[in-house]
Structure formats: structure tokens, C-alpha cells
Write a protein that holds these residues in place. Structure first.
Motif, short mmCIF file in Angstrom:
data_model
loop_
_atom_site.label_atom_id
_atom_site.label_comp_id
_atom_site.label_asym_id
_atom_site.label_seq_id
_atom_site.Cartn_x
_atom_site.Cartn_y
_atom_site.Cartn_z
N ILE A 174 -3.36 5.56 -7.20
CA ILE A 174 -3.60 6.90 -6.67
C ILE A 174 -3.04 7.01 -5.25
N GLU A 175 -2.64 8.21 -4.89
CA GLU A 175 -2.16 8.48 -3.55
C GLU A 175 -3.16 9.42 -2.89
N LEU A 176 -3.58 9.10 -1.70
CA LEU A 176 -4.57 9.89 -0.99
C LEU A 176 -3.99 10.44 0.30
N TRP A 177 -4.38 11.66 0.64
CA TRP A 177 -4.05 12.23 1.93
C TRP A 177 -5.12 13.26 2.27
N TYR A 178 -5.19 13.60 3.56
CA TYR A 178 -6.16 14.61 3.99
C TYR A 178 -5.76 15.95 3.38
N SER A 179 -6.76 16.70 2.93
CA SER A 179 -6.49 18.03 2.38
C SER A 179 -6.13 18.99 3.50
N ARG A 180 -5.39 20.01 3.16
CA ARG A 180 -5.02 21.02 4.16
C ARG A 180 -6.25 21.81 4.60
N LEU A 186 -8.82 3.00 -0.42
CA LEU A 186 -8.48 3.30 -1.81
C LEU A 186 -7.05 3.78 -2.04
N ASN A 187 -6.30 4.04 -0.99
CA ASN A 187 -4.93 4.51 -1.18
C ASN A 187 -4.14 3.43 -1.92
N GLY A 188 -3.57 3.79 -3.06
CA GLY A 188 -2.83 2.84 -3.89
C GLY A 188 -3.69 2.17 -4.96
N HIS A 189 -4.97 2.50 -5.03
CA HIS A 189 -5.88 1.91 -6.02
C HIS A 189 -5.43 2.31 -7.43
N PRO A 190 -5.21 1.32 -8.32
CA PRO A 190 -4.76 1.66 -9.67
C PRO A 190 -5.90 2.17 -10.55
N LEU A 196 0.84 -1.19 0.00
CA LEU A 196 0.00 0.00 0.00
C LEU A 196 0.87 1.24 0.00
N LYS A 197 0.35 2.32 -0.56
CA LYS A 197 1.06 3.59 -0.53
C LYS A 197 1.11 4.09 0.92
N GLU A 198 2.14 4.89 1.22
CA GLU A 198 2.26 5.46 2.55
C GLU A 198 1.21 6.56 2.72
N VAL A 199 0.73 6.75 3.95
CA VAL A 199 -0.27 7.75 4.25
C VAL A 199 0.39 8.89 5.00
N ARG A 200 0.22 10.12 4.50
CA ARG A 200 0.80 11.29 5.17
C ARG A 200 0.16 11.47 6.53
N GLN A 201 0.99 11.77 7.52
CA GLN A 201 0.48 12.00 8.87
C GLN A 201 0.75 13.41 9.36
N ASP A 202 1.32 14.26 8.51
CA ASP A 202 1.65 15.62 8.92
C ASP A 202 0.49 16.60 8.73
N ILE A 203 -0.63 16.14 8.20
CA ILE A 203 -1.81 16.97 7.98
C ILE A 203 -2.93 16.40 8.85
#
Length: 124
Positions: free
Chosen positions: A101-107, A88-92, A20-27
Motif C-alpha cells: 500500500i502507498e500512504l500519503w496525507y489526505s488533501r 505502514l507505507n509499503g505494507h503488503p 520503502l515506498k516514497e512519501v509525498r511531501q507536496d501535501i
């Protein structure tokens, strides 16, 4: 860029989990996700078909710019956005060339200006 050694991970990202793609944790979590790693010819219809099946889906903003497509997806609440992020993180996509796709929380959530979201974050 220095690559992390085995057992380490880049600052601000969670450790990878079995492909799986890594998930940003700074947001901080919010109800809106940013969709990254989109191919230049990403299809709005394909993305909409993927996200509308998720619990709490509210709306999607898709724009094509000179630098490539950008996409934001809004959910009814943070738990729904979090579930979609982990599902869905990493869903082709049909035309993905550098992984899914790479997903993260929006700012800031869709429909709110960044200064409004910043004020809310300081109140928490």
C-alpha cells in the motif's frame, strides 16, 4: 515519464529508503491518510485489521468504485497519522500485485469539506 537517476528523486517525493515506498511531501500533514495502490479486490476487513492496531486510530472510510477501491484512514491527531504513515507505507496486502500500500496525507481531513480544510491551512 523520465525516471530519476541514482541519487535523485521525483519532485514532491522524499528519497526512497531501503525498499520503502516514497512519501509525498507536496501535501501538508493532517490527521487523515489516503491509502493507494490497492488491488481491485482489496479487502476492507484486511485494511481495518492493519490500521486498527495503530496508535490513535479513529475510523476508516472504504469505498469500491468502478475505478477501483478507495480508502481513507482518520487518526486522533497528526503525530499518530505520521507514525502510521512511516510504519505502514509499503505494507503488503495478501493480494498485492504491484508492491504494498502507498500512504500519503489526505488533501482534507475526513469529516471536513475541502473548503473548510483550505481555510484552516491559510490560517496556519
Amino acid at each position: 515519464m523520465v525516471q530519476p537517476q541514482q541519487g535523485q528523486h521525483r519532485q514532491g517525493l522524499s528519497p526512497p529508503t531501503a525498499g520503502l515506498k516514497e512519501v509525498r511531501q507536496d501535501i501538508p500533514p493532517c490527521n487523515t491518510l489516503t491509502v493507494g495502490n490497492l488491488p481491485r479486490d482489496a479487502s476492507e476487513d484486511e485494511l481495518k485489521a492493519i490500521f486498527t492496531r495503530q496508535r490513535g486510530y479513529k475510523r476508516m472510510l472504504f469505498r469500491t468504485k468502478e475505478t477501483g477501491p478507495m480508502c481513507y484512514v482518520e487518526f486522533e491527531d497528526i503525530p499518530s497519522a505520521t507514525e502510521a504513515l512511516h510504519t505502514l507505507n509499503g505494507h503488503p496486502l495478501h493480494n498485492s500485485i504491484h508492491g504494498g500500500i502507498e500512504l500519503w496525507y489526505s488533501r482534507s481531513p475526513l469529516g471536513r469539506r475541502s473548503h473548510e480544510a483550505a481555510a484552516d491551512a491559510t490560517e496556519r
